[in-house]
Design a protein around this motif. Structure first.
Motif, PDB file in Angstrom:
ATOM      1  N   VAL A 114       0.831  -1.211   0.000  1.00 19.62           N
ATOM      2  CA  VAL A 114       0.000   0.000   0.000  1.00 19.62           C
ATOM      3  C   VAL A 114       0.861   1.255   0.000  1.00 19.62           C
ATOM      4  CG1 VAL A 114      -1.638   1.346   1.369  1.00 19.62           C
ATOM      5  CG2 VAL A 114      -1.977  -1.115   1.086  1.00 19.62           C
ATOM      6  N   ILE A 115       1.869   1.279   0.866  1.00 18.92           N
ATOM      7  CA  ILE A 115       2.734   2.451   0.961  1.00 18.92           C
ATOM      8  C   ILE A 115       3.509   2.673  -0.328  1.00 18.92           C
ATOM      9  CG2 ILE A 115       4.754   3.388   2.168  1.00 18.92           C
ATOM     10  CD1 ILE A 115       3.679   1.955   4.685  1.00 18.92           C
ATOM     11  N   ALA A 116       4.015   1.585  -0.923  1.00 14.38           N
ATOM     12  CA  ALA A 116       4.743   1.702  -2.180  1.00 14.38           C
ATOM     13  C   ALA A 116       3.847   2.239  -3.286  1.00 14.38           C
ATOM     14  CB  ALA A 116       5.324   0.347  -2.571  1.00 14.38           C
ATOM     15  N   ALA A 117       2.600   1.780  -3.334  1.00 22.70           N
ATOM     16  CA  ALA A 117       1.673   2.243  -4.368  1.00 22.70           C
ATOM     17  C   ALA A 117       1.356   3.725  -4.204  1.00 22.70           C
ATOM     18  CB  ALA A 117       0.395   1.416  -4.318  1.00 22.70           C
ATOM     19  N   VAL A 118       1.138   4.160  -2.965  1.00 22.63           N
ATOM     20  CA  VAL A 118       0.856   5.576  -2.712  1.00 22.63           C
ATOM     21  C   VAL A 118       2.032   6.446  -3.127  1.00 22.63           C
ATOM     22  CG1 VAL A 118       0.480   7.275  -0.892  1.00 22.63           C
ATOM     23  CG2 VAL A 118      -0.804   5.135  -0.867  1.00 22.63           C
ATOM     24  N   ALA A 119       3.243   6.023  -2.757  1.00 23.63           N
ATOM     25  CA  ALA A 119       4.435   6.779  -3.137  1.00 23.63           C
ATOM     26  C   ALA A 119       4.581   6.866  -4.653  1.00 23.63           C
ATOM     27  CB  ALA A 119       5.677   6.132  -2.525  1.00 23.63           C
ATOM     28  N   ALA A 120       4.291   5.771  -5.343  1.00 23.66           N
ATOM     29  CA  ALA A 120       4.400   5.758  -6.799  1.00 23.66           C
ATOM     30  C   ALA A 120       3.406   6.712  -7.446  1.00 23.66           C
ATOM     31  CB  ALA A 120       4.164   4.337  -7.313  1.00 23.66           C
ATOM     32  N   VAL A 121       2.185   6.718  -6.956  1.00 28.16           N
ATOM     33  CA  VAL A 121       1.167   7.617  -7.509  1.00 28.16           C
ATOM     34  C   VAL A 121       1.552   9.074  -7.300  1.00 28.16           C
ATOM     35  CG1 VAL A 121      -1.220   8.404  -7.263  1.00 28.16           C
ATOM     36  CG2 VAL A 121      -0.711   5.951  -7.300  1.00 28.16           C
ATOM     37  N   LEU A 122       2.064   9.384  -6.120  1.00 32.42           N
ATOM     38  CA  LEU A 122       2.490  10.762  -5.832  1.00 32.42           C
ATOM     39  C   LEU A 122       3.596  11.199  -6.782  1.00 32.42           C
ATOM     40  CD1 LEU A 122       2.515  10.815  -1.907  1.00 32.42           C
ATOM     41  CD2 LEU A 122       0.880  11.934  -3.446  1.00 32.42           C
TER      42      LEU A 122
END
Length: 257
Positions: free
Chosen positions: A115-123
Motif C-alpha cells: 500500500v505504501i509503495a503504491a501511494v508513493a508511486a502515484v504521488l
C-alpha cells in the motif's frame, strides 16, 4: 557435497550476484528502491524467510548506499543539512519499531508495504520536480520521523518514500533528492539493522556477501546513469517500478493470508 548440491549452490550464488547488481543500479540511479528489490529477491530467489530477508536487506542497503552516497557527494548532489535533519529525526523511531517488527505477521507487513509503495508511486507520477524552496525544519523533522518508523517496520531503507517526500513535500529537485535520500537511507537502515539482527534466525551470510559486493559495483554504474538521464524520466521509471512491486506484493499477501 554431491553434484546436485553443488549445482544448487552455484545457482544460488549466480542469482545473488545478478540480483545484487540490479539492487545497486537502482540505488545509485534513483536514490532508493534497493530494498524494494532486495527483499523479494532474497525471499523468492534465494529462499530466505521474510524476517531473514528484511534483516539481510538492511545490511545490503547500508553498504550500497554508502558507496552511492560517496559518488553523489563528489558531484555536489547532496543536501547535507536537510539530509542530516531527516536522518536524525528517523533514527530513534527506526530503532524502536525495529525491535517489535518481527512480531507482525508476514502477510500484514507485506500488505502494508504494498500500500505504501503504491501511494508513493502515484504521488511521484502526479508531481513534477520543482525548484527548491526554503526548508521548514518542523516539516522535515516530522517527515523524517515517520520515514524512520516505516524503515523499522518494513525492514527497508526507505528511499522509495524519502525521494517522494523530498521532492513533493520539501520541493527539493530530483537531482539533489536522490543524493540526499542516500544519506537518510544509510542512517535509518543502519539503526534498524542493529535492532533487528538479534531477533531473527541465522542468516546465510555466504549469499549476502556476494549480493552486497555486486550491489556496490552496480551503485557506481547507477550514478553514471543518473548523470545522463533526465531527472523526470528517472522519477517516472521509479514510480512505475514501485507500482509493479506493489501489485506483486498484494497478490503475495492475499495468498499468504
Amino acid at each position: 557435497m554431491d553434484a546436485g548440491q553443488s549445482r544448487f549452490v552455484m545457482t544460488a550464488l549466480v542469482l545473488a550476484l545478478v540480483a545484487g547488481a540490479v539492487v545497486g543500479l537502482s540505488l545509485g540511479a534513483l536514490g532508493g528502491g534497493g530494498s524494494v528489490l532486495a527483499v523479494p529477491a532474497l525471499i523468492y530467489l534465494l529462499g530466505f524467510s521474510p524476517q531473514q530477508a528484511t534483516t539481510a536487506s538492511l545490511l545490503i542497503v547500508v553498504t550500497t548506499s554508502v558507496t552511492a552516497l560517496f559518488a553523489h557527494a563528489r558531484a555536489g548532489a547532496v543536501r547535507w543539512r536537510l539530509g542530516a535533519l531527516f536522518a536524525a529525526s528517523g533514527v530513534l523511531p527506526a530503532a524502536i519499531v525495529g525491535l517489535v517488527a518481527h512480531r507482525v505477521p508476514a502477510a500484514v507487513s507485506t500488505g502494508a508495504f504494498a500500500v505504501i509503495a503504491a501511494v508513493a508511486a502515484v504521488l511521484m507520477l502526479r508531481r513534477r520536480s520543482r525548484e527548491a524552496g526554503a526548508v521548514r525544519p518542523g516539516r522535515a523533522a516530522g517527515a523524517g520521523a515517520g520515514l524512520g518508523a516505516l524503515t523499522g517496520f518494513l525492514g527497508v531503507g526507505g528511499g522509495f518514500l524519502t525521494v517522494p517526500a523530498l521532492v513533493g513535500v520539501l520541493a527539493v529537485p530530483m537531482s539533489a533528492a536522490v543524493g540526499t535520500s542516500l544519506l537518510v537511507i544509510t542512517v535509518n537502515a543502519a539503526a534498524a539493522f542493529v535492532t533487528r539482527v538479534g531477533t531473527v534466525p541465522a542468516v546465510n551470510w555466504a549469499l549476502v556477501g556476494p549480493f552486497a559486493a555486486t550491489a556496490l559495483l552496480g551503485a557506481w554504474d547507477g550514478k553514471r546513469l543518473a548523470a545522463k538521464v533526465d531527472g523526470l524520466i528517472l522519477q517516472r521509471v521509479f514510480a512505475v517500478a514501485l507500482l509493479g512491486v506493489a501489485a506483486f506484493m498484494v497478490v503475495d499477501a492475499v495468498r499468504s493470508a
